[in-house]
Design a protein around this motif. Structure first.
Motif, short mmCIF file in Angstrom:
data_model
loop_
_atom_site.label_atom_id
_atom_site.label_comp_id
_atom_site.label_asym_id
_atom_site.label_seq_id
_atom_site.Cartn_x
_atom_site.Cartn_y
_atom_site.Cartn_z
N ARG A 169 -17.67 -1.95 -8.56
CA ARG A 169 -16.43 -1.43 -7.34
C ARG A 169 -15.10 -1.37 -7.77
O ARG A 169 -14.57 -1.08 -6.76
CB ARG A 169 -16.51 -3.05 -6.46
CG ARG A 169 -17.80 -4.12 -6.26
CD ARG A 169 -17.27 -5.23 -5.76
NE ARG A 169 -17.49 -6.33 -6.85
CZ ARG A 169 -18.19 -6.34 -7.43
NH1 ARG A 169 -19.46 -6.37 -6.53
NH2 ARG A 169 -18.54 -7.68 -8.71
N VAL A 170 -15.23 -1.21 -8.69
CA VAL A 170 -13.70 -1.23 -9.77
C VAL A 170 -13.44 0.36 -11.01
O VAL A 170 -14.75 -0.45 -11.61
CB VAL A 170 -12.56 -2.06 -9.82
CG1 VAL A 170 -12.52 -3.18 -8.38
CG2 VAL A 170 -12.85 -3.44 -11.06
N GLY A 203 -3.98 1.23 -25.81
CA GLY A 203 -4.34 -0.33 -26.34
C GLY A 203 -3.30 -0.85 -26.76
O GLY A 203 -1.93 -0.81 -26.52
N GLY A 204 -3.44 -0.63 -27.93
CA GLY A 204 -2.58 -1.25 -28.94
C GLY A 204 -2.23 -2.97 -28.65
O GLY A 204 -3.65 -3.60 -28.44
N GLU A 205 -1.73 -3.41 -29.14
CA GLU A 205 -1.55 -5.02 -29.69
C GLU A 205 -1.82 -6.38 -27.47
O GLU A 205 -2.27 -6.68 -27.36
CB GLU A 205 -0.86 -5.89 -29.77
CG GLU A 205 -0.61 -4.96 -31.73
CD GLU A 205 -1.37 -5.93 -32.14
OE1 GLU A 205 -1.69 -7.09 -31.96
OE2 GLU A 205 -2.60 -5.76 -32.67
N ALA A 206 -1.35 -5.11 -27.06
CA ALA A 206 -0.87 -5.61 -25.47
C ALA A 206 -1.21 -4.66 -24.98
O ALA A 206 -0.40 -3.26 -24.79
CB ALA A 206 0.53 -6.21 -25.02
N PHE A 207 -1.64 -4.59 -23.32
CA PHE A 207 -2.00 -3.51 -22.95
C PHE A 207 -1.98 -3.63 -21.22
O PHE A 207 -2.33 -5.42 -21.10
CB PHE A 207 -2.67 -2.55 -23.25
CG PHE A 207 -4.82 -2.99 -23.14
CD1 PHE A 207 -5.13 -2.88 -21.88
CD2 PHE A 207 -4.42 -3.40 -24.32
CE1 PHE A 207 -6.21 -3.43 -22.48
CE2 PHE A 207 -6.39 -4.04 -24.68
CZ PHE A 207 -6.99 -3.66 -23.74
N ARG A 208 -1.68 -3.26 -20.41
CA ARG A 208 -1.72 -3.36 -18.84
C ARG A 208 -2.73 -2.39 -18.12
O ARG A 208 -2.79 -1.07 -18.75
CB ARG A 208 -0.63 -3.28 -17.99
CG ARG A 208 -0.90 -3.95 -16.21
CD ARG A 208 0.43 -3.49 -15.62
NE ARG A 208 1.52 -4.66 -16.90
CZ ARG A 208 1.24 -6.03 -15.93
NH1 ARG A 208 1.29 -6.33 -14.82
NH2 ARG A 208 2.13 -6.88 -16.86
N LEU A 209 -3.66 -2.40 -17.07
CA LEU A 209 -4.16 -1.83 -16.58
C LEU A 209 -4.86 -2.02 -15.21
O LEU A 209 -4.58 -2.60 -14.78
CB LEU A 209 -6.26 -1.52 -17.64
CG LEU A 209 -6.05 -0.86 -18.77
CD1 LEU A 209 -7.98 -1.19 -18.94
CD2 LEU A 209 -5.86 -0.18 -19.01
N VAL A 210 -4.81 -0.55 -14.63
CA VAL A 210 -5.05 -1.17 -12.96
C VAL A 210 -5.89 -1.18 -12.58
O VAL A 210 -7.17 -0.74 -13.28
CB VAL A 210 -4.01 -0.01 -12.46
CG1 VAL A 210 -4.14 0.44 -10.54
CG2 VAL A 210 -2.71 0.41 -12.79
N ILE A 211 -6.24 -1.96 -11.84
CA ILE A 211 -7.42 -1.97 -10.55
C ILE A 211 -7.84 -1.22 -10.04
O ILE A 211 -6.73 -1.55 -8.68
CB ILE A 211 -7.77 -3.70 -10.80
CG1 ILE A 211 -7.79 -4.66 -11.91
CG2 ILE A 211 -9.49 -3.78 -9.81
CD1 ILE A 211 -7.40 -5.54 -11.74
N GLU A 212 -8.25 -0.22 -10.16
CA GLU A 212 -8.71 0.81 -8.80
C GLU A 212 -10.12 0.74 -8.06
O GLU A 212 -10.60 0.20 -8.53
CB GLU A 212 -8.76 2.19 -9.44
CG GLU A 212 -8.63 3.28 -8.22
CD GLU A 212 -8.52 4.65 -8.93
OE1 GLU A 212 -7.76 4.81 -8.92
OE2 GLU A 212 -9.81 5.63 -9.34
N ALA A 261 -12.98 -7.06 -12.75
CA ALA A 261 -11.85 -6.33 -13.70
C ALA A 261 -11.51 -6.82 -14.94
O ALA A 261 -11.77 -6.90 -16.21
CB ALA A 261 -10.43 -6.81 -13.13
N THR A 262 -12.03 -8.18 -15.29
CA THR A 262 -12.05 -9.23 -16.51
C THR A 262 -13.87 -9.69 -17.17
O THR A 262 -13.57 -9.41 -17.87
CB THR A 262 -12.74 -11.07 -15.89
OG1 THR A 262 -11.01 -11.12 -14.68
CG2 THR A 262 -11.36 -11.87 -16.79
N GLU A 263 -14.68 -8.80 -16.58
CA GLU A 263 -15.46 -8.26 -17.27
C GLU A 263 -15.29 -7.51 -18.00
O GLU A 263 -15.56 -7.37 -18.76
CB GLU A 263 -16.59 -8.56 -16.38
CG GLU A 263 -17.51 -10.48 -16.28
CD GLU A 263 -18.26 -10.17 -14.67
OE1 GLU A 263 -19.45 -10.87 -14.78
OE2 GLU A 263 -18.20 -8.85 -14.51
#
Length: 188
Positions: A9-10, A61-70, A112-114
């Protein structure tokens, strides 16, 4: 992006400068923001544009990152998922998710979590994922329990907002627990 970042789905993708309106919309509802984080004073449109542009310019990537759920069906911005507080020595990381109201109850948060768990366990060699959820956030508690997270503790009266102190529930899932119910990625 290949198959690892795409579900049924995403798709998870990097933040783009034009995502500023999606992030602005996520921040509009105080109740929704409070379920995930602290309420901050209103930000200007330019503030959202510059905040989003700065995140879009960060290396992946890196130690912390944010991704968009599309959303795959129409390319809509549905929310975001974050990874942070990584501890490479112990093999732990934390994750969090925000889904816009119009896109809830469709399985996007779970998928998205999976996708993030698969990446962090299979590609980054992490052993455990932890989440912190406010005790009143029944939807998030149910989501993580459905995904196999186990409650590990409760920080009593840990956070203060809305005129009172609130408990925080700590949940975790190990890579072994995750792989017991999810297929490992294929090398083909």
């Amino acid at each position: 992006m290949g198959g690892m970042w795409t579900g049924e789905r995403v798709r998870l993708r990097g933040v783009e400068p034009e995502d500023w309106e999606g992030f602005r919309d996520l921040a509009h509802n105080t109740h929704d923001v409070r379920n995930a984080d602290m309420v901050e004073p209103p930000r200007s449109a330019e503030g959202f544009r510059s905040w989003t542009a700065e995140r879009a310019a960060r290396p992946p990537g890196g130690e912390a990152f944010r991704l968009v759920i599309e959303v795959l069906a129409d390319g809509a911005f549905a929310g975001s998922v974050t990874v942070g507080e990584t501890d490479s020595r112990a093999g732990r990381f934390r994750t969090g998710i925000e889904v816009a109201r119009a896109h809830r109850r469709r399985g996007y948060a779970a998928e998205a979590t999976e996708l993030v768990l698969t990446y962090m366990f299979a590609e980054q060699r992490h052993h455990k994922c932890e989440v912190e959820v406010y005790a009143f956030n029944d939807a998030s508690l149910a989501l993580y329990r459905r995904l196999g997270f186990v409650e590990e503790g409760r920080l009593r009266q840990h956070e203060f907002f809305a005129g009172a102190h609130h408990d925080v529930v700590l949940l975790g899932i190990t890579a072994a627990e995750y792989w017991a119910t999810h297929p490992r990625p294929s090398v083909r």
